[in-house]
Design an enzyme around this catalytic site. Structure first.
Site, mmCIF file in Angstrom:
data_model
loop_
_atom_site.group_PDB
_atom_site.id
_atom_site.type_symbol
_atom_site.label_atom_id
_atom_site.label_comp_id
_atom_site.label_asym_id
_atom_site.label_seq_id
_atom_site.Cartn_x
_atom_site.Cartn_y
_atom_site.Cartn_z
ATOM 1 N N TYR A 96 -19.567 49.821 15.318
ATOM 2 C CA TYR A 96 -19.959 50.427 16.587
ATOM 3 C C TYR A 96 -19.749 51.937 16.547
ATOM 4 O O TYR A 96 -20.647 52.714 16.874
ATOM 5 C CB TYR A 96 -19.169 49.806 17.742
ATOM 6 C CG TYR A 96 -19.448 50.454 19.070
ATOM 7 C CD1 TYR A 96 -20.586 50.122 19.793
ATOM 8 C CD2 TYR A 96 -18.585 51.402 19.611
ATOM 9 C CE1 TYR A 96 -20.861 50.713 21.013
ATOM 10 C CE2 TYR A 96 -18.848 52.004 20.822
ATOM 11 C CZ TYR A 96 -19.993 51.658 21.523
ATOM 12 O OH TYR A 96 -20.255 52.270 22.728
ATOM 13 N N LYS A 100 -22.546 55.084 16.690
ATOM 14 C CA LYS A 100 -22.509 56.130 17.707
ATOM 15 C C LYS A 100 -22.429 57.513 17.056
ATOM 16 O O LYS A 100 -23.028 58.474 17.555
ATOM 17 C CB LYS A 100 -21.363 55.894 18.685
ATOM 18 C CG LYS A 100 -21.560 54.627 19.525
ATOM 19 C CD LYS A 100 -22.885 54.654 20.292
ATOM 20 C CE LYS A 100 -23.084 53.459 21.186
ATOM 21 N NZ LYS A 100 -24.271 53.558 22.030
#
Length: 178
Positions: A96, A100
């Protein structure tokens, strides 16, 4: 337009909509995202691949679909929702956080490439925001005091204001204590 952006057929429908010259898109907000928590070596690979497809591949494809018409029109905006999580190591959130970080750099590069074109590309770097993200991704409640959380509508407003102003980065401040 509701679509599962990890499904190539549904994503293709969204891409087709973004290239429709009869209904040009002036603002693209890439806000879909997912991510699991846990030790990377123990996480199901199909879940990690879904995170990559949704958080990065979909953003790249949708942006590529919308951008040519924006360039022809000489105006438009792209708001990519990243996260402060991508700015520092995030054990238990490796994929994750990496997606990002990619979004942040991708957005910055596009902002520079489109400088002076009338197209504003902004990356939004919110902190903890009150949304359904934790529940949808089966993460449980974050063990953080309530006053650290941002309201989703305030985060959205900050992102929209930043893209309208042509800012490359929007990072909403921590809320003030009641």
């Amino acid at each position: 337009m509701a679509a599962d952006l990890t499904d190539s057929a549904q994503r293709a429908q969204v891409e087709a909509r973004l290239t429709d010259a009869a209904e040009p898109v002036e603002l693209l907000v890439n806000n879909a995202g997912s991510g699991a928590a846990g030790v990377f070596a123990n996480l199901p690979m199909d879940r990690e691949e879904t995170t990559l497809r949704l958080n990065n591949e979909a953003v790249v494809r949708l942006t590529r679909s919308a951008l040519p018409q924006m360039r022809m029109a000489g105006r438009g905006g792209i708001l990519n929702i990243s996260s402060l999580t991508g700015e520092f190591p995030s054990p238990s959130r490796a994929t994750y956080a990496a997606t990002k970080a990619f979004l942040t750099h991708f957005s910055g590069d596009l902002a520079i490439e489109n400088r002076g074109s009338g197209i504003h590309v902004t990356v939004l770097l919110p902190g903890l925001t009150k949304t359904e993200y934790f529940a949808v991704n089966a993460l449980g409640p974050a063990p953080v005091p309530g006053f650290f959380w941002l309201a989703a509508d305030e985060v959205a407003a900050a992102g929209l204001k930043a893209v309208a102003a042509g800012k490359r980065v929007a990072c909403p401040a921590l809320p003030t204590r009641p």
